[in-house]
Design a protein around this motif. Structure first.
Motif, mmCIF file in Angstrom:
data_model
loop_
_atom_site.group_PDB
_atom_site.id
_atom_site.type_symbol
_atom_site.label_atom_id
_atom_site.label_comp_id
_atom_site.label_asym_id
_atom_site.label_seq_id
_atom_site.Cartn_x
_atom_site.Cartn_y
_atom_site.Cartn_z
ATOM 1 N N LYS A 1 0.669 -0.998 -0.012
ATOM 2 C CA LYS A 1 -0.162 -0.035 -0.082
ATOM 3 C C LYS A 1 0.902 1.395 0.065
ATOM 4 O O LYS A 1 0.378 2.293 -0.380
ATOM 5 C CB LYS A 1 -0.855 0.065 1.210
ATOM 6 C CG LYS A 1 -1.997 -0.868 1.236
ATOM 7 C CD LYS A 1 -3.030 -0.937 2.402
ATOM 8 C CE LYS A 1 -4.377 -1.938 2.264
ATOM 9 N NZ LYS A 1 -5.110 -1.727 3.358
ATOM 10 N N ASP B 1 -4.778 1.797 -3.485
ATOM 11 C CA ASP B 1 -5.266 0.832 -2.521
ATOM 12 C C ASP B 1 -4.795 -0.683 -3.004
ATOM 13 O O ASP B 1 -4.610 -0.956 -4.030
ATOM 14 C CB ASP B 1 -7.120 0.941 -2.523
ATOM 15 C CG ASP B 1 -7.511 0.381 -1.032
ATOM 16 O OD1 ASP B 1 -6.690 -0.252 -0.109
ATOM 17 O OD2 ASP B 1 -8.720 0.639 -0.875
ATOM 18 N N THR C 1 -6.056 -4.920 -1.548
ATOM 19 C CA THR C 1 -6.678 -5.742 -0.869
ATOM 20 C C THR C 1 -6.233 -7.416 -1.152
ATOM 21 O O THR C 1 -5.477 -7.656 -2.030
ATOM 22 C CB THR C 1 -8.276 -5.755 -1.470
ATOM 23 O OG1 THR C 1 -8.939 -6.407 -0.223
ATOM 24 C CG2 THR C 1 -8.309 -6.121 -2.875
ATOM 25 N N ILE D 1 -12.329 -13.035 -0.066
ATOM 26 C CA ILE D 1 -12.105 -11.602 -0.030
ATOM 27 C C ILE D 1 -12.314 -10.985 1.408
ATOM 28 O O ILE D 1 -13.190 -11.611 2.413
ATOM 29 C CB ILE D 1 -12.761 -10.780 -1.030
ATOM 30 C CG1 ILE D 1 -14.354 -10.868 -0.572
ATOM 31 C CG2 ILE D 1 -12.453 -11.042 -2.561
ATOM 32 C CD1 ILE D 1 -15.139 -10.001 -1.649
ATOM 33 N N THR D 2 -11.649 -9.792 1.668
ATOM 34 C CA THR D 2 -12.238 -9.087 3.111
ATOM 35 C C THR D 2 -13.413 -8.270 2.964
ATOM 36 O O THR D 2 -13.997 -7.987 1.721
ATOM 37 C CB THR D 2 -10.962 -8.232 3.502
ATOM 38 O OG1 THR D 2 -10.812 -7.228 2.298
ATOM 39 C CG2 THR D 2 -9.885 -8.940 3.819
ATOM 40 N N SER E 1 -14.346 -5.006 0.746
ATOM 41 C CA SER E 1 -13.374 -5.099 -0.320
ATOM 42 C C SER E 1 -13.601 -4.587 -1.614
ATOM 43 O O SER E 1 -14.899 -4.652 -1.881
ATOM 44 C CB SER E 1 -12.874 -6.648 -0.567
ATOM 45 O OG SER E 1 -11.845 -6.468 -1.749
ATOM 46 N N PHE F 1 -2.366 -10.432 -3.826
ATOM 47 C CA PHE F 1 -3.049 -9.124 -3.611
ATOM 48 C C PHE F 1 -3.537 -8.422 -4.804
ATOM 49 O O PHE F 1 -3.001 -8.442 -5.961
ATOM 50 C CB PHE F 1 -1.905 -7.959 -2.897
ATOM 51 C CG PHE F 1 -1.421 -8.566 -1.711
ATOM 52 C CD1 PHE F 1 -1.849 -8.969 -0.709
ATOM 53 C CD2 PHE F 1 0.001 -8.202 -1.364
ATOM 54 C CE1 PHE F 1 -1.439 -9.584 0.443
ATOM 55 C CE2 PHE F 1 0.776 -8.766 -0.256
ATOM 56 C CZ PHE F 1 -0.121 -9.398 0.601
#
Length: 370
Positions: free
Chosen positions: A79, A86, A88, A113-114, A117, A207
């Protein structure tokens, strides 16, 4: 052009058959293109449609999700890279899904995924609460297997019973429908075996980055010794079987277009040779080679354009009645480019016909001399 049209009207049957053949050739080209694109989309739609410019893999993974395991703790330094807006987490693996009773398992790709996201897919039916890790998003193609919003489902390797919270479209991975899970649940399935995380904490496959227009992989600085940043297109190309599948389809189309060019060229050459006496009469009346050549080219252009347009219409008509599960993806840009290509190839083949027209001696054509 007027003379070309008059001849077409006079010999309707002959020119109808040629137009019909060009229509079938065009239809076959467009149909195979649509089916080929559909297969490619089925293989990699999830990554193609992902809301990110670049992906980060383990350095020696060959940009493959199956070979890449990286520590989630490294995302902070990613990041901080220049021009990265961004980043993730993303994980993927094969699994199967069934209803709560465990009946009729269906092969799927699970994607982790978070919460909240930026790569979360758009929900087209149902609702999803990112804070409820029991409600998951699934690809709409699972509807044909009997799944609907609100159903309780079980995923192999996971004890928790999940709920279909919503459907998304065009989200397939490795030719399988995707089920989007919270990252912690995906990790529970993927790294269940001791040591499968290769010693990484909070392991993921990759990522996904959102970058601005100034981002350049070649200008990256910092400690990225065990990581590799690639474009989304490179990640798609590295997917197992994608490049080979695409190459096979392209080779088929190349051979089809090449054979089509020969067929079209032979048709128009024979047609021209049948009219040698007529061209001889026109030359005897004072017509120039340029004028006669324009007649030949005009006829070829007109017949080919009509044939291609009919082929496009026939393709979309057939596509409308294809079985629902059959992958078919044909966009307007591809249709226009391939249509223009077929027309240009047809015009190119008139070179051989025009050469015969130029060589015509009026006296020989009229049978006055041997």
């Amino acid at each position: 052009m007027k003379l070309a049209l008059e001849e077409i009207k006079y010999n309707k049957g002959k020119y109808f058959m040629i137009t019909f053949i060009i229509m079938l050739i065009s239809w076959l080209v467009f149909l195979l293109t649509g089916l080929g694109n559909g297969l490619n989309t089925l293989n990699a739609a999830t990554i193609k449609n992902i809301n990110g410019n670049y992906l980060v893999f383990e350095k020696d993974s060959e940009n493959k999700f199956t070979k890449s395991t990286i520590s989630g703790t490294q995302i902070e330094k990613i990041k901080k890279l220049k021009n990265v807006d961004d980043a993730t987490f993303l994980g993927s693996s094969m699994s199967s899904v069934s209803n709560e009773k465990g009946n009729k398992k269906t092969d799927i790709t699970i994607v982790g995924i978070t919460n909240n996201s930026f790569i979360a897919p758009k929900v087209v039916e149902g609702t999803i609460n990112q804070t409820n890790d029991k409600r998951v998003i699934v690809d709409k193609s699972l509807e044909k297997n009997g799944y609907k919003v609100g159903d309780h489902i079980k995923i192999s390797g996971l004890k928790k019973v999940l709920i279909v919270g919503g459907f998304t479209e065009n989200n397939t991975f490795n030719h399988l429908p995707t089920v989007w899970l919270p990252l912690n649940l995906w990790q529970e399935i993927r790294y269940a075996a001791p040591g499968s995380d290769d010693g990484n904490s909070d392991p993921v496959n990759a990522f996904v980055l959102q970058t601005n227009s100034d981002f350049k992989v070649s200008k990256l600085t910092g400690d990225l010794s065990n990581l590799k940043v690639v474009t989304r297109e490179d990640a798609v190309q590295a997917m197992p079987g994608y490049a080979e599948e695409n190459g096979t389809i392209v080779l088929m189309l190349v051979f089809l277009i090449a054979i089509s060019a020969i067929i079209i060229g032979v048709f128009f050459y024979i047609l021209t040779m049948q009219k040698i006496n007529q061209f001889g009469i026109l030359k005897a009346m004072g017509a120039k080679n340029k004028y006669i050549s324009r007649i030949v080219v005009s006829q070829v252009a007109l017949i080919t354009i009509v044939g291609v347009v009919l082929g496009v219409g026939f393709t979309y008509a057939v596509a409308a009645i294809l079985p629902k599960g059959m992958p078919f993806d044909l966009n307007n840009t591809t249709v226009i480019l391939y249509g223009i290509g077929i027309i240009l190839i047809s015009l190119f083949t008139t070179i051989f016909s025009v050469k015969q027209v130029v060589k015509v001696d009026p006296l020989i054509a009229l049978g006055r001399v041997e």
